[in-house]
Scaffold this active site. Structure first.
Site, short mmCIF file in Angstrom:
data_model
loop_
_atom_site.label_atom_id
_atom_site.label_comp_id
_atom_site.label_asym_id
_atom_site.label_seq_id
_atom_site.Cartn_x
_atom_site.Cartn_y
_atom_site.Cartn_z
N ASP A 23 -51.79 -73.68 -71.33
CA ASP A 23 -52.74 -72.40 -71.52
C ASP A 23 -53.15 -71.85 -70.19
O ASP A 23 -54.07 -72.17 -69.48
CB ASP A 23 -54.19 -72.90 -72.62
N GLU B 83 -58.57 -63.55 -68.89
CA GLU B 83 -58.74 -63.55 -70.40
C GLU B 83 -59.53 -64.81 -71.02
O GLU B 83 -60.26 -64.68 -71.85
CB GLU B 83 -57.13 -64.16 -70.88
N HIS C 149 -58.15 -76.50 -72.38
CA HIS C 149 -59.21 -76.21 -71.41
C HIS C 149 -59.82 -77.42 -70.64
O HIS C 149 -60.72 -77.67 -70.33
CB HIS C 149 -60.36 -75.72 -72.08
#
Length: 439
Positions: A137, A171, A287
């Site tokens: 990610d 983002e 994350h």
């Protein structure tokens, strides 16, 4: 991927985008680019994509362990991508903005050539969260888009549409970079965007294969590609509206994309369909500090990277003038019950004079784990039945084929149906798409 913005863009917004034209058109739209005369996309090198991820990991390791907005690791990531694109012959633009008191960067890369009034964009966010290197990610999407852009250069590809690639900043703070780009794009330039493809997390270690349910033509391009691999897909809902396609969609640009899953848990049915581990997140390192190069599923990354290129080649190719034929298409999924009743997918033909042709092209896209169970018929508006497939193909899966039917005794206008029935137990599937092409 940022999961802090509203969960879902409304169906009304999707319909508004469709009404504005773009790639989808109307029910009698021109055939999607990628038919006759289109050049097939080359294979995207998994080794090259993984080398880009290794470089992003090294950048993070050398800069406090992350590539987050406002940190040295992010600027180094942008510089890394820009240098490769500059060397490959792209015209690159570094767009700056301010967020949370720090300078952010978007990188825009234009490939010379193509119709400047018909622009196809593909993008991904390049920033990580502060907790880790952000290799899935969203190093995964960023690396795949980068390698696709480099392959465009390497092959000297010259599509009809103009190609533009983008890597977004901030983002993870709420789509800041992509919003800034869209909000500062003049209305005349927005109108030139015929599609935006977004790739945010495509190498999850316990992957699913999710397709954005937005523009019908883009959606079908991805679904048909995976159907050709025998890989079933599902509509993406976990992060819908939470990544960089949302600002484009909100101003009426047709959008689509791919996703392999974040912190939602894979169900038993999904594990049976795709493999992996049920009861576990698609990405347990989402994350987190463990989102490193070890947090990538090579098969998912390879398949999705090739799908990126397939969509770029398919949707940018073809004539920019309307074809002489008409295509009537239904891309809505229709479940085919196991050993159950027949189901139908319908298209309404309008504006065709006289009878249907003797060479009516019937496009069938059925995802099924045993095609030998299926009876497939075309039903004309007056109820006449044309057999397309009667439990043929044995143990092979899927029916992705165009049949030619002599329908010259049938009035063209009216409701045509594709009828599908599963006549044996143990295998399941769905109608992925049905279209009629009138020459």
């Amino acid at each position: 991927m940022n999961l802090s913005v509203p969960r879902r863009v409304t169906a009304a917004a999707a319909l508004a985008a469709l009404a504005l034209g773009g790639l989808a058109g109307t029910s009698a739209s021109a055939a999607p680019a990628g038919g006759a005369g289109a050049t097939a996309a080359p294979d995207i090198s998994l080794a090259n994509v993984k080398q880009h991820l290794t470089s992003l990991q090294s950048i993070a390791t050398s800069n406090g362990g992350n590539r987050a907005h406002g940190r040295a690791g992010y600027k180094a990531s942008i510089d890394f991508v820009k240098a490769k694109l500059d060397a490959a012959g792209y015209t690159t633009t570094l767009q700056t903005f301010t967020s949370s008191g720090a300078t952010g960067y978007n990188l825009i890369a234009d490939w010379p050539g193509g119709d400047p009034n018909q622009v196809l964009m593909a993008g991904s966010h390049l920033d990580s969260v502060a907790a880790g290197a952000g290799i899935n990610d969203n190093g995964s999407g960023s690396a795949a888009v980068l390698e696709t852009a480099l392959t465009v250069s390497r092959t000297g590809y010259q599509p009809s549409k103009h190609l533009r690639f983008a890597w977004w900043g901030a983002e993870e703070l709420g789509l800041v970079g992509s919003k800034y780009y869209v909000n500062n794009l003049p209305t005349t330039e927005r109108a030139k965007l015929k599609g935006y493809l977004n790739f945010d997390m495509i190498g999850s270690p316990n992957p699913g294969y999710f397709v954005y349910d937005d523009d019908p033509t883009i959606e079908q391009t991805f679904k048909s590609y995976f159907a050709g691999l025998g890989v079933p897909t599902e509509i993406e809902t976990e992060g819908d509206g939470r990544s960089d396609h949302a600002p484009f969609k909100n101003v009426g640009v047709p959008v689509g994309g791919l996703f392999s899953g974040a912190d939602y848990v894979k169900t038993a049915a999904q594990a049976q369909k795709w493999g992996g581990t049920s009861g576990q997140a698609f990405d347990r390192c989402y994350h987190s500090s463990c989102d490193t190069t070890a947090n990538i599923n090579d098969t998912a990354l390879d398949r999705n990277s090739d799908a990126v290129a397939h969509a770029v080649w398919t949707l940018s190719a073809g004539s920019t003038t309307p074809p002489t034929g008409k295509v009537f298409e239904n891309t809505a999924d229709v479940a085919v019950p196991d050993n159950g009743a027949a189901v139908t997918s319908s298209v309404t033909v309008t504006g065709v004079t006289g009878n249907a042709p003797a060479n009516l092209a019937v496009g069938v896209d059925i995802v099924h784990t045993y095609r030998g169970d299926l009876i497939v018929d075309l039903i004309a508006p007056d109820g006449s039945v044309y057999s397309l497939s009667n439990r043929s193909g044995g143990s092979a899966d899927n029916i992705v084929q165009t049949y030619t039917v002599d329908a010259s005794t049938e009035v063209a206008n009216g409701v045509w149906k594709l009828r599908v029935q599963d006549k044996a137990a143990a295998d399941t599937g769905y109608v992925n798409g049905f279209k009629l092409t009138f020459p």
